[in-house]
Design a protein around this motif. Structure first.
Motif, short mmCIF file in Angstrom:
data_model
loop_
_atom_site.label_atom_id
_atom_site.label_comp_id
_atom_site.label_asym_id
_atom_site.label_seq_id
_atom_site.Cartn_x
_atom_site.Cartn_y
_atom_site.Cartn_z
N VAL A 163 -75.35 82.10 43.85
CA VAL A 163 -75.74 81.75 45.22
C VAL A 163 -76.26 83.02 45.90
CG1 VAL A 163 -74.03 79.89 45.33
CG2 VAL A 163 -73.42 82.18 46.15
N SER B 114 -73.54 74.07 51.83
CA SER B 114 -73.05 74.20 50.47
C SER B 114 -72.18 72.99 50.15
CB SER B 114 -72.23 75.49 50.35
OG SER B 114 -71.46 75.50 49.16
N PHE C 218 -72.91 76.93 54.83
CA PHE C 218 -72.91 77.74 53.62
C PHE C 218 -71.79 78.77 53.57
CE2 PHE C 218 -74.47 81.74 51.64
CZ PHE C 218 -74.52 81.32 50.32
N PHE D 182 -71.63 75.10 42.94
CA PHE D 182 -72.19 74.75 44.25
C PHE D 182 -73.54 74.08 44.10
CE2 PHE D 182 -69.67 78.61 44.69
CZ PHE D 182 -68.85 78.34 45.78
N LEU E 36 -76.64 73.68 46.73
CA LEU E 36 -77.09 74.13 48.05
C LEU E 36 -78.17 73.19 48.58
CD1 LEU E 36 -77.32 78.01 47.53
CD2 LEU E 36 -75.34 76.60 48.15
#
Length: 396
Positions: free
Chosen positions: A155, A104, A258, A199, A201
């Motif tokens: 997320v 992340s 993450f 975020f 990813l």
């Protein structure tokens, strides 16, 4: 040796029972070799749970562990679950084995306007990937980015979703075409916040046995190298994301695993949210400095889970706004209160009132707005003055 018996767990699902037994064995193991054996057995069980999306079994197990205060077992199982959901080993088309990790890239921000979210253009994603290779990752590491700027709500919500995204992006990173692509669940509708996290990813993959991150191959102390990389990352990220975060005050954090980085973002977001709330009330609502009363209430079911902070204009009992400060570590209650009080003092907000006792964390049944404490020691719905537009204007 007289090991303590586990409380009755026969009502748990067979996979949960086996996972609990492995965690119990790990808690008593005294050698690395035995640790590795029990971890492998636990991971096999976890693989079955993650691939079948048996989240209810995991929830039942966590409920059992909390009820019986099996803290060590809970920590062992939580760590193994997170590890299996964000990392895998797989082969590319040539048979080379790679270790892949879901990472992340957190950004915390606050603004009087709206925060950006959604798809990023290809130019930005390419530049971000280049920045990862140049400053953060070790050589020979492959990268696949998810091309959206996501909120907390967007997320992966559970371990199964994290594992699905990991596998999909890992195959993309290794050029394994012809595989089905797993997408994140549809982006949710959520309230506009003054301060929030965003975020990006990605999955990074390195040949098995080789480092993933630049600080793993440095002769310096790893933490010293991380700090240096963070400083460089923040500088370049400010330039890279300047167009997206116009009118925002942003903080950029080091790309990393993450689950850990979700906690990093939440930790840094707490003071940012409080600062944004007070500053916004002083500017948009035009409450003079020193003329706010901040009322703090500890909220939770059986122990303190968060502090809710209601704001009133001095000499009024009407809560015009509020914010929530999650308590990430129950042992840090006194430090948390000191941090909140010090920050309110720095912001010159005004008086601070701490209510005694523990309050139920209530929400409005109609709009799901959290209730916040007033000077009369009640949790109430915030009532923002009608003459002030409380919706941040759209700038992006």
């Amino acid at each position: 040796m007289h090991p303590s018996l586990l409380p009755d767990y026969q009502h748990l699902h067979s996979h949960a029972q086996r996972l609990l037994q492995c965690a119990d064995a790990l808690s008593h193991s005294v050698s690395k070799v035995e640790d590795s054996y029990w971890e492998h057995m636990a991971e096999q069980c976890i693989e079955t749970l993650l691939l079948s999306d048996e989240s209810s079994i995991i929830e039942q197990l966590f409920q059992y562990l909390n009820e019986h205060q099996l803290t060590e077992h809970l920590e062992i199982i939580a760590s193994l679950l997170e590890g299996c959901s964000e990392s895998i080993s797989l082969e590319d088309a040539q048979g080379q084995r790679y270790d892949a990790l879901l990472i992340s890239i957190p950004i915390t921000a606050w603004t009087r306007y709206s925060l950006p979210e959604g798809p990023m253009d290809s130019e930005l994603t390419h530049a971000l990937e280049q920045q990862l290779h140049q400053h953060v990752l070790a050589p020979k590491v492959r990268v696949a980015l998810h091309p959206e700027l996501l909120c907390f709500e967007d997320v992966p919500h559970n371990l199964h979703q994290a594992r699905q995204l990991l596998e999909s992006l890992a195959k993309q990173a290794l050029g394994l075409h012809g595989k089905s692509t797993t997408k994140l669940p549809p982006r949710s509708q959520h309230p506009t916040l003054l301060a929030d996290a965003r975020f990006v990813l990605a999955v990074i993959a390195a040949p098995s046995g080789l480092p993933l991150f630049a600080w793993q191959q440095s002769k310096e102390r790893a933490l010293t190298k991380q700090v240096a990389i963070l400083n460089t990352w923040q500088q370049h990220s400010q330039e890279l994301f300047a167009g997206l975060f116009t009118g925002c005050q942003t903080e950029y954090w080091l790309p990393n695993a993450f689950h850990a980085n979700n906690r990093v973002a939440e930790q840094h977001l707490r003071p940012l949210n409080l600062k944004a709330t007070v500053t916004w009330l002083q500017t948009v609502a035009q409450v003079p400095k020193g003329q706010l009363t901040a009322i703090l209430a500890a909220c939770g079911q059986e122990q303190i889970e968060e502090y809710r902070i209601g704001f009133c204009v001095t000499d009024s009992d009407v809560v015009i706004h509020g914010c929530i400060w999650p308590l990430l570590d129950p042992d840090d209650q006194s430090d948390t209160l000191a941090q909140i009080s010090e920050l309110l003092k720095e912001l010159d907000s005004g008086d601070v009132l701490l209510l005694p006792g523990l309050y139920e964390p209530e929400f409005c049944d109609d709009c799901e707005t959290p209730y916040f404490p007033n000077p009369d020691a009640q949790l109430v719905h915030p009532e923002f003055p009608e003459q002030i537009d409380s919706d941040p204007p759209l700038l992006h």
